[in-house]
Design an enzyme around this catalytic site. Structure first.
Site, PDB file in Angstrom:
ATOM      1  N   LEU A 179       0.852  -1.183   0.000  1.00 61.76           N
ATOM      2  CA  LEU A 179       0.000   0.000   0.000  1.00 61.76           C
ATOM      3  C   LEU A 179       0.892   1.238   0.000  1.00 61.76           C
ATOM      4  CD1 LEU A 179      -2.849  -0.993   2.493  1.00 61.76           C
ATOM      5  CD2 LEU A 179      -2.559  -1.584   0.080  1.00 61.76           C
ATOM      6  N   ASP A 180       1.067   1.805  -1.186  1.00 64.50           N
ATOM      7  CA  ASP A 180       1.998   2.914  -1.370  1.00 64.50           C
ATOM      8  C   ASP A 180       1.466   4.192  -0.731  1.00 64.50           C
ATOM      9  OD1 ASP A 180       4.293   4.282  -2.763  1.00 64.50           O
ATOM     10  OD2 ASP A 180       2.615   5.315  -3.723  1.00 64.50           O
ATOM     11  N   ALA A 181       2.325   4.868   0.055  1.00 67.06           N
ATOM     12  CA  ALA A 181       2.011   6.182   0.637  1.00 67.06           C
ATOM     13  C   ALA A 181       0.664   6.190   1.346  1.00 67.06           C
ATOM     14  CB  ALA A 181       2.058   7.261  -0.443  1.00 67.06           C
TER      15      ALA A 181
END
Length: 593
Positions: A241-243
């Site tokens: 889960l990016d950023a």
């Protein structure tokens, strides 16, 4: 419907009620829960798998390689096929999982400004290429969840004021006081955009090409559940889960790590684990350590969190020859409970983040580290503080070049220092992740920095496959030496029960020049004392300080030397690591043949 389906539906409804408690929505939460369940494929009792609480779906065999889809290139074949060939030829007995960084059509940030979430970038290959890799390796997919490209169809529809995506994006009044908002970049937060509905000011946490979603709109959540289902169908075994820490925004707050963000992750966990409990969620939250730890939740959020404090602390240790800060941090880290684990890495496609070192390293220590890395050819990326000051955000340098020397300058121990850092990481509690350019011992790519104007490009080299083959097949090249010795360390690690990601770990007190910790297997059969000399001088250690059990047969797993006298001492060369194990030598030899 059945009792099991009703229970899950009620649980998802509860998540939704928390997330949207302060949001006016037109869709009842029960109806939205049903739609989410149907979207991910949970239509009936037969579709629902009941996850076993606190089960570890990983072990000491798990090694993740991090790579771009085009890190290795070969003429007349797709980069993803070339990547498969590289994995099959050079990594088959070491790596069993692969994180392919965003391989979707994009407009900037080397993939993290996604134009289309459902297709493979044509310049990299096709879904067939992805499936080929997924058939032999567990694949980690990026879920770029905070923002998308300003060139996406969704944002085009936002500008037109109609169609899918027209209501997906967060806007704010520029007259509003947004000074509290946490910023990872120095660009203006709001992007002025002319739309069919007049001038809008779109929220952009990272860049003006990366426009932030508005998760207050349930359609955005539903769309991402559709994307998750699509990725599972195409081989995803791990979601990064990016950023994600920036996902939910409330004016007047720092707009990071908000309770709604944590609840969205819990909701995604609930949905995914009832489809396939073995699919992992890893949260990418490049934030101070204490905040990062909250993303475990109560074993109901991320299965794994990035150990973001490890890279700056370990690099600092290696260049100063003093493990004080690394040791203090390690002693403060809580053991990950079963069903959760750490994701350890010391190099990635991004730089060495410095925010996770805040509160762990002093400003003076960080300043010395930054100066040392600049002396080794590194670049520095900056961020704005709440008071408008500029502070170093990350160091941009390849890990191989970061190990050129110490605060005293370059020396002859680059390869040994580099391997010592990896030996420390490989033995630690958690799952190891190795960046492809660390496996290859890649140096700083100044030409790419000049071409892109981006500091991070220094660590994103694209190798020509034939050139790489020549280097890896030459016993005299740094690339051959690094890959050979790292592969040996990885193979040894994979044979040890005490290196299970959740095996017991205790930090040893051996002074500042020797960094050590003890691991014990879950069944308590095997113990390993992991000790590294983090200096450029020989160090000795009294084995009596370790309290080795005299009735066991102790060996160094790396050199295969047997310990004849548990009350004696051993000499460690500069940057040498020993893994002292009570496993019988014959057992060890059989495990590695």
């Amino acid at each position: 419907m059945t009792k099991r389906w009703d229970y899950l539906h009620e649980k998802i409804s509860h998540h939704l009620q928390f997330i949207y408690a302060d949001v006016v929505t037109t869709t009842p939460m029960g109806e939205l829960a049903t739609e989410l369940m149907n979207t991910i494929g949970l239509h009936s009792e037969d579709d629902i798998v009941i996850p076993e609480p606190h089960k570890n779906y990983w072990d000491e065999q798990d090694i993740i390689m991090i790579t771009y889809g085009d890190s290795v290139m070969n003429e007349h074949e797709s980069p993803l096929f070339t990547l498969f060939r590289f994995l099959h030829t050079y990594c088959k007995n070491t790596v069993n999982k692969v994180h392919i960084l965003p391989f979707f059509p994009f407009s900037s940030d080397d993939g993290f400004s996604v134009i289309n979430y459902s297709s493979v970038n044509e310049s990299l290959g096709t879904w067939s290429d992805v499936h080929r890799i997924a058939a032999e390796y567990g694949l980690m997919f990026d879920l770029v969840i905070n923002h998308c490209s300003s060139r996406s169809m969704w944002f085009d529809n936002f500008i037109k004021g109609e169609g899918p995506g027209s209501d997906f994006f967060l806007t704010a009044d520029p007259a509003t006081d947004l000074s509290e908002v946490t910023r990872p970049r120095t660009s203006p937060l709001l992007r002025e955009t002319e739309t069919a509905n007049g001038t809008q000011y779109v929220w952009c946490t990272f860049s003006h090409d990366q426009v932030d979603f508005d998760f207050r709109n349930p359609k955005v959540l539903l769309t991402f559940i559709q994307i998750i289902k699509h990725y599972i169908d195409n081989g995803a075994k791990i979601f990064r889960l990016d950023a994600v820490a920036f996902l939910w925004k409330i004016i007047g707050t720092k707009c990071i790590n908000l309770p709604q963000t944590h609840e969205v992750i819990r909701l995604m966990r609930t949905l995914i684990e009832h489809v396939d409990p073995s699919i992992m969620i890893i949260t990418e939250t490049n934030i101070p350590n204490r905040e990062n730890l909250t993303y475990f939740g109560n074993a109901n959020e991320a299965h794994a969190i990035y150990n973001f404090s490890l890279p700056p602390l370990l690099v600092n240790t290696m260049v100063t020859g003093d493990c004080t800060y690394l040791k203090s941090w390690m002693m403060s880290m809580p053991p990950a409970q079963n069903g959760t684990t750490y994701f350890n890495f010391i190099a990635s496609h991004d730089g060495i983040g410095l925010r996770p070192a805040e509160g762990l390293l002093s400003d003076e220590e960080i300043g010395t580290l930054v100066q040392s890395m600049q002396n080794f050819g590194g670049r520095i990326s900056w961020r704005s503080t709440d008071h408008g000051q500029q502070k170093p955000y990350e160091i941009n340098i390849t890990l191989f070049d970061a190990m050129q020397g110490t605060v005293k300058g370059p020396d002859k121990y680059q390869v040994d220092r580099f391997l010592c850092a990896h030996a420390i990481m490989l033995g630690m509690e958690g799952i190891p992740g190795l960046y492809i350019h660390s496996l290859l011992g890649t140096s700083n790519d100044y030409d790419k920095v000049a071409n892109t104007g981006q500091n991070r490009s220094i660590n994103r080299k694209r190798w020509d496959y034939s050139e790489l083959e020549a280097q890896l097949d030459s016993p005299y090249s740094q690339h051959h030496k690094v890959l050979t010795r790292l592969s040996q360390l990885i193979r040894i690690r994979k044979a040890q029960e005490a290196f299970h990601p959740n095996a017991t770990q205790f930090t040893l007190q051996l002074g500042t020049a020797l960094f050590g910790y003890w691991r014990q297997s879950l069944n308590r059969r095997q113990s390993i004392f992991c000790i590294s000399n983090v200096t450029d001088e020989e160090q000795s250690i009294l084995l009596s300080d370790l309290n080795l059990i005299g009735t066991d047969n102790w060996i160094d797993l790396i050199t295969r030397d047997q310990i004849e006298d548990v009350l004696g001492f051993i000499q460690l060369k500069p940057y040498q690591t020993v893994w002292l194990s009570n496993m019988d030598y014959e057992e060890y030899r059989k495990a590695n043949n």
